[in-house]
Structures are given as C-alpha cells and as structure tokens.
Design an enzyme around this catalytic site. Structure first.
Site, PDB file in Angstrom:
ATOM      1  CG  HIS A  17       7.345   5.372   1.166  1.00 29.27           C
ATOM      2  ND1 HIS A  17       6.421   5.268   2.153  1.00 29.27           N
ATOM      3  CD2 HIS A  17       8.602   5.834   1.598  1.00 29.27           C
ATOM      4  CE1 HIS A  17       7.089   5.792   3.311  1.00 29.27           C
ATOM      5  NE2 HIS A  17       8.230   6.007   2.845  1.00 29.27           N
TER       6      HIS A  17
ATOM      7  CG  HIS B 161       7.906   7.831   7.092  1.00 31.19           C
ATOM      8  ND1 HIS B 161       7.692   9.337   6.426  1.00 31.19           N
ATOM      9  CD2 HIS B 161       8.711   7.078   6.405  1.00 31.19           C
ATOM     10  CE1 HIS B 161       8.583   9.162   5.335  1.00 31.19           C
ATOM     11  NE2 HIS B 161       9.031   8.090   5.414  1.00 31.19           N
TER      12      HIS B 161
END
Lengths: 330, 330
Positions: free
Chosen positions: B56, B218
């Site tokens: 991320h 995700h």
C-alpha cells in the site's frame, strides 16, 4: 484498456481543471493550457518555463512553484505544446529579467520553443534556452534527433529554479541549467507497453516474459529486448549504461524513477539494487529521490538518472522548493 | 505478470533496504522490519505507530517523520505485521508519554496490535489504540469484520501526528484520532485486478469492459460490477456513496487517491469531477490531496476519502509535516 477518463478529447483539459481545484497556489488557464505560479511575475527574478506533451505527470505542472518552475505548458498527450502556449507562459512570468525555456530534446518541442523564443523576442522578452538530452540508451529515435530528454529535466528544473529564486541573472541561470544537463545521464526500462487515451490500446507490443532495455518515455524503442530480468540485473544494466557515459569523478544525485504503473514497493527495492551497483563502482550518492516523477502514463518500468554534483549544485538541489510534486525545506 | 523484483520472498526486505538508502532521516531495521524517525524517542512526545501489510506504499513507512508517524511496521505483502514488530516500534518511540497505535480494521491487524498492546503494557509502555474503519462500500468483507480501513488512515496519521508533535497527552492524541476516523468516509473503484508477487497472477478476475465499485485495497470484492463508466459517472457514484453515509455539515478534506497504476493525469481529471459533484451537493472543500497514497500494488483505480473538519482539525492538517510522501510547511 480501461481508463479513468471521460472522453479522450478532454483528458488534458479535465486534468487542468483538476489541478486548479487541488492547487489554489497555481493559476491555471485551462483554455490556453498554461499553469503559472500564482505570485508570478516575481520582481527581479528570471522566469523558468517548461512544457511538453502530457502523459509524463507530475512533469511539468507538478514542478511549478517557488524554487522550481515559474510556469508549465502542457501539450496534448505525447504531443508538443504550441508556441502560443509558451509565449503566454513567458509573458506571464517575465519580470523584465528574462525567461529560461527548459526544453526536452524532441523535435516538435525544440522547433516550437524555438519559434516561441522568436515571438517572445519580438515582444521584448529576453529568452534563453536549454535543451535537455540525457538519455544514453540510443542516439536518434522516434521524435528525436540526438539523445532524448528524460529524467534529467527534473534536476535541471530544480537546480536552475533554485538559482533563479536567488536572483541570479538569466545567463547564469541558463549556464547552470546547461551544466546540470551536461552532468546528467539516464537509462530507462519498460516492463509493459504504454496506452494513450487516443489510441486506447498499447502503442507497442512487448511479449509476455520480455522487457525492453533503453525505452523512451513515449514508448520509443530502446536498445534491445531480453527475457525478463531480476531487479538486480536491471540495476546492473541500467546503472552501468549510465556510468559508461557519465564517468563521474565525484558524488551524484540519483533519481530512481517509476514509469507510472510500477508499485512504489518495487521502486524502493530497485533503489536498493541501484545503490548496490553504485557502491560496487565506487560512486558516492549524495541524495536519492525515489518515485513517479517523469512517467509514461500506465507504462510499467523504471529509469535511473544520475547527476554529478559539486558543492554549488548540491546546495541548489537542497534549497527549499514548494511545488505539488517536489517539496522540501523552508 | 512482470515485476521489478528479485524474488517474491525478498520483496519487503529489498524495499526496506531501498528506503534506508534513500532516507537517511529514517532508522530502518531491515531484519526486524521497523522504520523509525531517526530522532525518536522525542522527549515528552506521544509516539505514533502504525503498520499493516505491505503493498500500500507510501502508506505507512512513507508517512514516518516529524508531524506524522513515529514508526511503521510493514508486514509481508497484504499480511499483517506481527506483534513483535509493533512492540519493537513502540519501545523505540516511547519517551514515557505513551504510544498510540493506528490500526486499519482488518482482523489480523486488529488482533496483532491488540496482542502487542498487552506485551507493551507488560513492559510499562502506555498504549492507546484507534481502529480506522472508513470504507462505506461494504460492511464485513474478506479479512474484515465491520468496515475496512483505507484512505482515512492518512488523515488520522497526519492530524494525530500534528497534535502529538505539539506535546498533547496520549488521551488527547487518541481522541483526535478517533474523531478524525469518525468524520471520514471512503469509497474505492477498481479498473483492473491486483497481482501480488507471491501469486504472480491477478488475484481476481475483472472482465474487459467492466469495473468494480466498492473495491478494497487488497482487491476484496465491492458492491457490484458494472460496464465501464466515465470518470464523471464514477465520481458521481463514489462521492454520493460517501456523502450518503457522512452527511457533512461543513467543509471537508478530500483525498483523491490512486490505487497504484492509474496515471496522475487521469487522477487529476477525476479530481475535477469529484469537485464538480461536491459543488453540486453544496459541500465546500477546504483542502485537496491528489496522488498515490494508499495503494494496492499495480491495481488501476481510485478512491475518494472525505473528512469533515472543524477549525482545530484543519489547523492540525495544515501543520508542518516532513515525511517521504507528505511534506509541507516549516
């Protein structure tokens, strides 16, 4: 290929409206496609104007602000801006101290900035130009006679911008810009092709399991294709290609640049390998910048740019800068 | 899928070595996977620790520095860090004033930070926790009970970090963090699937010509799939989904976030549409941030996070910050 756009025809205008909405510190002329520091012209200060085809963001509009560019003119995607944009930008930022055009070496950009310089001269604006041509991958390429201008543009704009902010005269700002370009070299690698909004499909074909070494920022062909390599092998190839040409005798600035679609996690891993190669070759790194700065839309890949610096260049690199994409100090 | 990596097993360690090489202002413990402000612990200051699965970036290591996080603990890609990392981070940054854990609401993260808090307590470190759960797309999802934590994490870390730097006590820093989370909502959209290094192929299948509304960071499923929409239509859907839940009565901070592979040119165009919708709905925007901040590796797409701010929150947002990815003022 799915894109986050309305229609291809309005991509650049839409982005400019979005830049205006996000950055009240910039004056954005959406119709005429010019992005200017809100406080321009700054009395006594040389203006710095750059521009080029869109699709390389944050270059150039993301580098407009105190300590870097005075204005940017974005063209259509991968297409030179027109002389009228450059002239408007020059007129908006000229305080009487003159304007430096920072031009990436692509035939269209060079011709249009040249014409803009003549028009500006007619209007009594003193213009100097620096052509950035740092890419060692190939000499002559699609859109280019001589070497292409890529990552070194960031170093030129930052360092010349810092000197201009100190109040240096036009000839000194132009000289430092040329010195930075002369001390910089780049090499880029593509892991995937790039898709422009107008075309809607990849502009070239890169087979599964291959990469292209020496790619340009518009997907122009590089030196060769090879079976996919590891991050470490790519760093060896790219850094050595740069060093063979640059042969630095002192510390360098390193830009480890993403082409757009390569995750930052991977870019940092690649940076570790770039530092390993430089260490093995005995080249000290004074400063490192890792991220997406000179991109090629949705292309996956990376480039390495090194710039040999002396005390003056390093001081100007470290000087405060306040732009959308590059910001530190003061 | 081609990646700029050595082998999947070393992706996180390689990235940490690259972060260390680029950022001498950070202390990077590659072996134990902890990234700490070099000047930690700062006397009298509450420590801020966050962490979560890698992939991320720049979240969270890119947000470590004065005015934001004291330390970050990256886990494997899309996998929670372990309690030992969190404990090490807490011990490294605790000045005696206590430590706030900023936890994104994923089951693994919540459990591990909870365990780390108990271990830290045993060592005499006072811990408070805030769980970030801003994603309005779905309640309960893969890896999550309740809402997922996404873009609001950036607002929580910035604003709580600014208050901690002012010397506020732990309970006040925790309270402002909870207040920011409560005032924030997000909604994300995927235009392409994400590929993890370990798997090497897309983690879900998104057919040509479709997008997924309400995607997680995700690649967790969202609300629905639809035929591809324009940037304006996506902004209408995403902003309205946020507003339905947030119902702001005053100005907001807007984060227009890229998932990783969407060009900045497109993100700025999308930002124009986000501002259009907010203007139509009568919501004033106090500040806007556009870029790749809370990403999902190579996923194409975007998210919108809004945070309603009062004078105090806006002052803390504007306070100086000096991290790799977020940097302004002072």
């Amino acid at each position: 290929m799915k894109m986050l756009i309305n229609v291809p025809e309005t991509v650049v205008a839409d982005a400019l409206r979005g830049i205006a909405a996000a950055h009240p510190e910039l004056t954005v002329d959406v119709e005429n496609r010019v992005v200017v520091r809100r406080d321009a012209p700054v009395a006594g200060k040389v203006g710095l104007v750059s521009g080029g085809g869109s699709g390389h963001e944050p270059l150039h509009a993301g580098f407009v602000g105190p300590g870097m560019l005075s204005a940017a003119c974005p063209g259509e995607v991968f297409t030179s801006p027109v002389p009228d944009q450059m002239l408007r930008a020059a007129a908006a930022v000229d305080s009487g101290a003159g304007v430096l055009f920072v031009v990436k070496n692509y035939t269209g950009d060079v011709l249009n900035f040249e014409m803009a310089a003549e028009l500006a001269d007619d209007e009594g604006i003193q213009i100097a130009q620096v052509v950035v041509d740092d890419d060692v991958a190939v000499s002559d390429s699609t859109f280019t006679a001589g070497r292409r201008g890529t990552g070194a543009t960031l170093f030129v704009e930052k360092i010349a911008g810092a000197l201009a902010d100190e109040g240096a005269p036009l000839e000194r700002v132009a000289a430092v810009a040329r010195r930075v370009n002369g001390a910089s070299r780049s090499f880029g690698v593509a892991l995937s092709a790039v898709t422009t909004p107008a075309k809607g499909s990849p502009t070239f074909d890169l087979p599964t399991g291959e990469l292209e070494l020496g790619i340009g920022i518009h997907g122009e062909p590089g030196r060769e294709r090879r079976p996919m390599m590891t991050s470490g092998e790519i760093a060896d190839f790219a850094v050595n290609a740069v060093l063979e040409d640059l042969r630095p005798t002192g510390p360098v600035l390193a830009l480890v640049n993403g082409m757009g679609a390569t995750p930052l996690l991977e870019l940092y891993g690649f940076n570790a390998e770039v530092h390993r190669v430089l260490s093995e070759r005995g080249v000290p790194v004074a400063r490192t910048l890792v991220g997406n700065y000179v991109t090629s839309l949705d292309m996956a890949g990376c480039s390495v740019t090194l710039c040999q610096v002396d005390e003056e260049l390093l001081r100007l690199w470290d000087a405060p800068v306040r732009t959308a994409a590059l910001r530190w100090g003061g």
